[in-house]
Design a protein around this motif. Structure first.
Motif, PDB file in Angstrom:
ATOM      1  N   ALA A  83       0.836  -1.206   0.000  1.00 28.01           N
ATOM      2  CA  ALA A  83       0.000   0.000   0.000  1.00 28.01           C
ATOM      3  C   ALA A  83       0.864   1.247   0.000  1.00 28.01           C
ATOM      4  N   SER A  84       2.026   1.159   0.690  1.00 31.18           N
ATOM      5  CA  SER A  84       2.912   2.317   0.697  1.00 31.18           C
ATOM      6  C   SER A  84       3.526   2.537  -0.677  1.00 31.18           C
ATOM      7  N   ALA A  85       3.713   1.425  -1.426  1.00 30.21           N
ATOM      8  CA  ALA A  85       4.343   1.539  -2.740  1.00 30.21           C
ATOM      9  C   ALA A  85       3.354   1.957  -3.821  1.00 30.21           C
ATOM     10  N   CYS A  86       2.089   1.602  -3.661  1.00 27.78           N
ATOM     11  CA  CYS A  86       1.092   1.829  -4.727  1.00 27.78           C
ATOM     12  C   CYS A  86       0.993   3.317  -5.064  1.00 27.78           C
ATOM     13  N   PRO A  87       1.238   3.675  -6.330  1.00 29.34           N
ATOM     14  CA  PRO A  87       1.239   5.092  -6.664  1.00 29.34           C
ATOM     15  C   PRO A  87      -0.162   5.704  -6.788  1.00 29.34           C
ATOM     16  N   THR A  88      -1.194   4.871  -6.846  1.00 34.11           N
ATOM     17  CA  THR A  88      -2.530   5.436  -7.074  1.00 34.11           C
ATOM     18  C   THR A  88      -3.451   5.253  -5.881  1.00 34.11           C
ATOM     19  N   GLY A  89      -2.953   4.661  -4.806  1.00 34.03           N
ATOM     20  CA  GLY A  89      -3.834   4.440  -3.676  1.00 34.03           C
ATOM     21  C   GLY A  89      -4.847   3.344  -3.921  1.00 34.03           C
ATOM     22  N   CYS A 106      -6.263   0.449 -10.120  1.00 31.04           N
ATOM     23  CA  CYS A 106      -4.986  -0.203 -10.415  1.00 31.04           C
ATOM     24  C   CYS A 106      -4.527   0.137 -11.828  1.00 31.04           C
ATOM     25  N   ILE A 107      -3.236   0.547 -11.961  1.00 33.04           N
ATOM     26  CA  ILE A 107      -2.709   0.831 -13.297  1.00 33.04           C
ATOM     27  C   ILE A 107      -1.797  -0.287 -13.793  1.00 33.04           C
ATOM     28  N   CYS A 109       1.097  -1.366 -12.511  1.00 31.21           N
ATOM     29  CA  CYS A 109       2.541  -1.083 -12.482  1.00 31.21           C
ATOM     30  C   CYS A 109       3.308  -2.176 -11.766  1.00 31.21           C
ATOM     31  N   TYR A 111       4.199  -2.532  -8.772  1.00 30.33           N
ATOM     32  CA  TYR A 111       5.127  -2.150  -7.710  1.00 30.33           C
ATOM     33  C   TYR A 111       4.753  -2.860  -6.413  1.00 30.33           C
TER      34      TYR A 111
ATOM     35  N   TRP B  45       9.078  -6.799 -12.614  1.00 26.09           N
ATOM     36  CA  TRP B  45       9.574  -5.630 -13.344  1.00 26.09           C
ATOM     37  C   TRP B  45      10.549  -5.983 -14.456  1.00 26.09           C
ATOM     38  N   LEU B 104       3.225  -1.052 -18.372  1.00 26.18           N
ATOM     39  CA  LEU B 104       2.099  -1.028 -17.439  1.00 26.18           C
ATOM     40  C   LEU B 104       1.057  -2.049 -17.862  1.00 26.18           C
ATOM     41  N   SER B 116      -4.383  11.165  -7.613  1.00 20.97           N
ATOM     42  CA  SER B 116      -4.155  10.403  -6.390  1.00 20.97           C
ATOM     43  C   SER B 116      -3.240  11.216  -5.494  1.00 20.97           C
ATOM     44  N   SER B 121       4.734   6.822  -1.797  1.00 18.31           N
ATOM     45  CA  SER B 121       5.141   5.955  -2.894  1.00 18.31           C
ATOM     46  C   SER B 121       6.186   6.631  -3.762  1.00 18.31           C
TER      47      SER B 121
END
Lengths: 261, 388, 177
Positions: A83-89, A106-107, A109, A111, B45, B104, B116, B121
């Motif tokens: 959750a800390s890594a997710c760039p979109t929340g 979710c995009i 990515c 991460y 990745w 992506l 967001s 992050s």
């Protein structure tokens, strides 16, 4: 709602996989084409995937020549790295303890997959419209007062569910009451800052294939060490560079150097 | 004639690579990522991020490095390097966006990152800063174009925002170049101890300056060679002096973190990863450091070219080592980059080189004087035009 | 001119790289030395002492006595062994064996006799100290026992050193269970 947690008592598990079926049923997950010996012995399928949010692992303990079971599912960390890594929340830690995925945000990515120390979030690489898949803690059931599907169906009470404090003390009490039966460690009490799923085992956890040697500090702290300075650094740089650029330009104007870029 | 034929050969090769890359890209959107890539649940990745994101952005750092040097530190003599740097930076950032769209899983939802708020992050920060910085690059590039083509109103507006844009752009670059390192600090258990450290943000920032300066040097030597312009070896020599300092800072951080994180055991082990580590440190950094320190090298454009290539290779290798080769997850799955991953990234890279080759001949990117020697017929108009 | 300049560049470069690589290796080596010293100085905490090793092979005097004797006799009874040597102890054991229900197999007589004799030592020295005899070569064992027997009020005669030695050896070399 109070913060909930789950005990996964592997010593009570008989490997019936009712939890896997209940999970599929509640979350409307599809079936897999599987192989009888996909992995060690009867473990099937080999790993979590988009159709399996939980999985009973089968290992054979040679000294006792018998199965020891483990269970893969999201640990629902207290400070989740994903959750800390997710760039979109898209991933959020809820008050009821669940780490929840909001699918539409979710995009892809991935991460969260990279950040997760337990290698839990899965991605359907085969799909043209893929997304992240992971255990939901049956957050939707919790809100109406039901236990997660897996906890409800477990016939041997290997999975138990309740308030986090109560579950933690129960897990500890169980070890204290029968020290010979358990290794003296509640897996998930301190791992990466604590989780909302506690595993108990009769054999050392590395023999179950669990990730051991995890730090006791939450992993997001590592990123936070540098991330929390970002706004300050940004404005300091902006100020410093702006000032320098202004001085340089004035000097150039005074010296009559033409702009040449 | 010789030069022309060699350019043609290069061009056809690049076009072929770009077409192959395009085909794989189409396949990715038709059949999903799994159809062309080996990225999997344990290694999500891989090459795309290690090469397409981390390395493209590192070398795209040429724009901000030169802007920092010229506009902010006032080293005005390097001004002739700014235009190529900004153009290459812009292209590399656009290339990174394209690779990101391929990489992506749900690129159509990418916009949501801008609606967001996830300050914890590193990826959120990289996305924001890189996008804003691309905008800055477009402004910088547009300002150059507007001045050249005498679009008066645009030139006036862009001229006014140019310097603020440079300042903002340089600041943003410092943030996201270092945050690329922060991306991997959250996975201490997955990146090998020889590359994981808490100072990854600092090493990534330092190496992005070096990558920028190396790329500018490489480009300058090649462009002046093929366009038959006078190379500014004095400027290249000056950049090499900066490189010496940067390499020393980088190696101090790198070696220091290896010692601090207790990775010297692993570094002295005899295995594949240690081989990569020592190749990186010796061939990629120590050899260029030694070369740049020699005054004779700093006055020889091909020697500078070779040293910069080695340094660029070193930076590329350290990024790939951190994000691809040194990534070791305790899991039953393993990872080797697939042909599709190489094809898409190299396809984008080839396209960028082609576009740049086109731009450098049509736009006033290089303004060095033409060589005095009698140019071969057929090339003269080209070179003369580009030199205006 | 150009050639000599190239050659000079090459020499400088090779020399420079060699120096730099050496520098890095030296740093790593220094770190290795530092860490090794650290580990060595930490060792004393982890290293097993003679005592620890000896404890791996305890004499188990009490265990033997508990198995066959303490059902009927208290510890205090054994204190009355003072002055008894091997023949007297053997005689006592034989007498005990004759009691109905005493259930002492003949295979254990030797062991019980040794345990009772060594029990006299334990009254003063503690099993831990005596266990060190495990690590001693035969000559040192004799010297160790002789020194103890010579101590004032040891309660042993010098000619009992041999008895004692055999008793200890019985206990030390006894197969586990």
């Amino acid at each position: 709602m109070a913060e909930k947690a789950m005990i996964q008592d592997n010593t009570r598990c008989i490997g019936c996989r009712a939890c896997m079926i209940a999970c599929k049923e509640w979350n409307d997950l599809g079936a897999d084409v599987t192989d009888f010996f996909a992995s060690d012995g009867y473990q099937n399928p080999r790993d979590l995937n988009e159709n399996n949010y939980t999985l009973i692992t089968y290992r054979e303990e040679p000294a006792e020549a018998q199965w020891v079971f483990g269970r893969l599912l999201c640990m629902h960390c207290a400070s989740p790295a994903c959750a800390s890594a997710c760039p979109t929340g898209a991933l959020q830690k809820l008050a009821n303890g669940a780490v929840e995925l909001t699918e539409w945000r979710c995009i892809g990515c991935r991460y969260c997959m990279q950040a997760c120390p337990f290698v839990i979030p899965k991605f359907d690489y085969g799909s043209v419209f893929p997304k992240i898949h992971k255990c939901t803690f049956c957050s939707d059931r919790l809100e109406v007062g039901f236990a997660p599907a897996c906890a409800k169906v477990c016939p041997t009470h290997a999975i138990e569910f309740g308030d986090r404090d109560e579950m933690l003390s129960k897990a500890k009490r169980r070890i204290a009451d029968a020290p010979g039966r358990y290794v003296p460690h509640v897996y998930g009490e301190t791992e990466v800052g604590g989780t909302n799923v506690f595993h108990l085992s009769s054999v050392p956890f590395e023999k179950l294939g669990y990730e051991t040697g995890l730090p006791h500090e939450p992993l997001p702290d590592l990123t936070h060490k540098s991330m929390r300075f970002v706004p300050r650094i940004f404005f300091s740089l902006l100020g410093a560079f702006g000032l320098m650029a202004w001085i340089v330009r004035r000097r150039n104007e005074r010296m009559g150097i033409a702009e040449d870029h | 004639m010789e030069a022309r034929r060699s350019i043609f050969r290069w061009k056809s090769t690049l076009v072929a690579i770009a077409i192959i890359g395009g085909t794989f890209t189409l396949a990715r959107f038709a059949f999903g990522i799994g159809a062309i890539a080996n990225v999997n649940n344990a290694y999500p990745w891989g090459w795309w991020v290690g090469f397409g994101v981390l390395s493209f952005i590192a070398f795209g750092g040429c724009g901000f490095t030169l802007a920092l040097l010229v506009e902010i530190f006032g080293q005005h003599r390097y001004a002739p390097m700014v235009r190529p740097a900004i153009t290459m930076g812009l292209l590399l950032y656009l290339g990174y966006v394209v690779i990101l769209m391929i990489e992506l899983g749900r690129p159509w939802m990418g916009w949501i990152i801008f609606f967001s708020w996830q300050p914890t992050s590193a990826l959120f920060e990289v996305a924001w800063c890189a996008t804003l910085y691309t905008t800055v690059l477009i402004i910088e590039f547009g300002s150059v174009a507007a001045n050249h083509y005498r679009w008066r109103r645009s030139a006036r507006i862009l001229g006014m925002v140019y310097l603020p844009a440079v300042v903002v752009g340089v600041s943003l670059s410092h943030l996201h170049q270092s945050s690329l390192g922060t991306l991997l600090t959250i996975v201490p258990l997955k990146v090998d101890s020889r590359w994981w450290s808490e100072v990854l943000p600092a090493t990534f920032l330092t190496s992005s300056y070096m990558a920028g300066l190396s790329l500018v040097t490489i480009e300058h030597v090649l462009a002046t060679h093929y366009l038959r312009l006078k190379p500014r070896v004095d400027l290249l020599g000056g950049l090499a002096r900066f490189q010496i300092g940067l390499i020393v800072i980088f190696l101090t951080l790198r070696i220091g973190s290896l010692v601090y994180e207790g990775a010297t055991d692993a570094a002295l082990r005899f295995d594949w990863l240690s081989f990569l580590l020592w190749t990186e440190i010796i061939v990629g950094f120590l050899v260029p450091l030694a070369l740049f320190s020699i005054p004779d090298v700093r006055q020889n454009k091909w020697a500078l070219f070779a040293s910069s290539c080695l340094l660029a290779g070193g930076i590329l290798l350290t990024r790939l080592n951190t994000a691809v080769f040194g990534m070791r997850v305790k899991h039953w799955e393993s990872y080797q980059p697939a042909i599709g991953e190489y094809a898409t990234t190299f396809g984008v890279l080839a396209t960028l080189v082609l576009i740049y080759g086109f731009a450098v001949r049509r736009l006033p990117i290089h303004r060095e004087e033409p060589l005095d020697e009698d140019p071969a017929p057929g090339i003269a108009p080209h070179a003369a035009k580009a030199a205006v | 001119m150009a050639k000599s300049s190239n050659a000079r560049m090459g020499t400088f470069a090779v020399f420079g790289v060699a120096v730099l690589v050496n520098l890095v290796l030296s740093i790593f080596l220094l770190d290795q030395v530092r860490r090794t010293r650290q580990e060595v100085s930490d060792l004393s905490r982890e290293l097993a002492s003679k005592q620890d090793v000896a404890m791996l092979r305890p004499l188990r005097v009490n265990e033997i006595l508990e198995r066959r004797c303490t059902r009927c006799h208290t510890d205090q009874r054994f204190a009355k062994l003072t002055g008894m040597g091997r023949p007297e102890i053997l005689e006592t054991i034989q007498r005990m064996r004759e009691h109905p229900g005493s259930n002492i197999p003949s295979s254990e007589v030797r062991e019980i006799q040794a345990a009772l004799l060594v029990f006299r030592c334990i009254a003063c020295h503690g099993e831990g100290v005596l266990s060190q005899i495990v690590l001693m070569p035969p000559e040192d064992r004799v010297r160790f026992l002789r020194d103890k027997v010579r101590m004032p009020d040891s309660g042993f005669r010098t000619d009992q050193v041999g008895e004692l030695l055999r008793a200890f050896e019985t206990l030390v070399d006894r197969p586990k269970n």
